[in-house]
Motif scaffolding. Structure first.
Motif, PDB file in Angstrom:
ATOM      1  N   GLU A   1      -5.562  35.858 -52.546  1.00 29.05           N
ATOM      2  CA  GLU A   1      -5.665  34.705 -53.448  1.00 29.05           C
ATOM      3  C   GLU A   1      -4.429  33.834 -53.307  1.00 29.05           C
TER       4      GLU A   1
ATOM      5  N   CYS B   1      -3.406  26.709 -57.718  1.00 27.02           N
ATOM      6  CA  CYS B   1      -4.716  26.911 -57.112  1.00 27.02           C
ATOM      7  C   CYS B   1      -4.906  28.381 -56.748  1.00 27.02           C
ATOM      8  N   ARG B   2      -6.035  28.963 -57.177  1.00 25.68           N
ATOM      9  CA  ARG B   2      -6.338  30.367 -56.880  1.00 25.68           C
ATOM     10  C   ARG B   2      -7.029  30.509 -55.526  1.00 25.68           C
ATOM     11  N   LYS B   3      -8.008  29.656 -55.250  1.00 25.56           N
ATOM     12  CA  LYS B   3      -8.747  29.703 -53.983  1.00 25.56           C
ATOM     13  C   LYS B   3      -8.833  28.294 -53.422  1.00 25.56           C
TER      14      LYS B   3
ATOM     15  N   CYS C   1      -5.502  21.101 -58.968  1.00 24.18           N
ATOM     16  CA  CYS C   1      -5.447  21.754 -60.278  1.00 24.18           C
ATOM     17  C   CYS C   1      -4.401  21.078 -61.156  1.00 24.18           C
TER      18      CYS C   1
ATOM     19  N   GLU D   1     -10.824  26.720 -56.678  1.00 19.03           N
ATOM     20  CA  GLU D   1     -10.745  27.385 -57.983  1.00 19.03           C
ATOM     21  C   GLU D   1      -9.287  27.420 -58.432  1.00 19.03           C
ATOM     22  N   CYS D   2      -9.060  27.083 -59.698  1.00 18.26           N
ATOM     23  CA  CYS D   2      -7.698  27.022 -60.249  1.00 18.26           C
ATOM     24  C   CYS D   2      -7.293  28.328 -60.912  1.00 18.26           C
TER      25      CYS D   2
ATOM     26  N   ARG E   1     -17.236  24.268 -62.932  1.00 18.45           N
ATOM     27  CA  ARG E   1     -16.138  24.300 -61.952  1.00 18.45           C
ATOM     28  C   ARG E   1     -14.957  25.010 -62.584  1.00 18.45           C
ATOM     29  N   LYS E   2     -14.205  25.724 -61.779  1.00 18.44           N
ATOM     30  CA  LYS E   2     -13.034  26.428 -62.276  1.00 18.44           C
ATOM     31  C   LYS E   2     -11.802  25.755 -61.748  1.00 18.44           C
TER      32      LYS E   2
END
Length: 85
Positions: free
Chosen positions: A28, A46-48, A70, A57-58, A84-85
């Motif tokens: 990640e 940002c996670r992904k 993000c 994904e945030c 959405r994340k």
């Protein structure tokens, strides 16, 4: 694969360099770059991501804006999309 010993690598084949280790998948907050094969850091919070400027994904507490970045809060004219994340 170019390693000075079992623990320390400088180049990976069929995997991705993260620090001095060959990994797959990238963890990640990192994404795969193919030339050379390395794990590169996503943009902040940002996670992904699929690139340094394209977050998917945030991290918790952040929202993904229309530019795929993000942010802590939505920009003017934006709203949180729960899908959405």
């Amino acid at each position: 694969l170019l390693c000075s010993d079992k623990e320390s690598c400088k180049k990976c084949q069929n995997k991705f360099l993260l620090g001095d280790k060959c990994v797959d998948p990238c963890p990640e907050e990192y994404y795969k770059e193919y030339s050379p094969n390395v794990c590169s850091k996503c943009s902040p919070n940002c996670r992904k991501c699929s690139s340094s400027n394209d977050c998917l994904e945030c991290l918790d507490g952040f929202v993904l804006n229309k530019d795929n970045q993000c942010r802590e809060n939505c920009s003017i004219g934006e709203f949180v999309n729960s899908e959405r994340k």
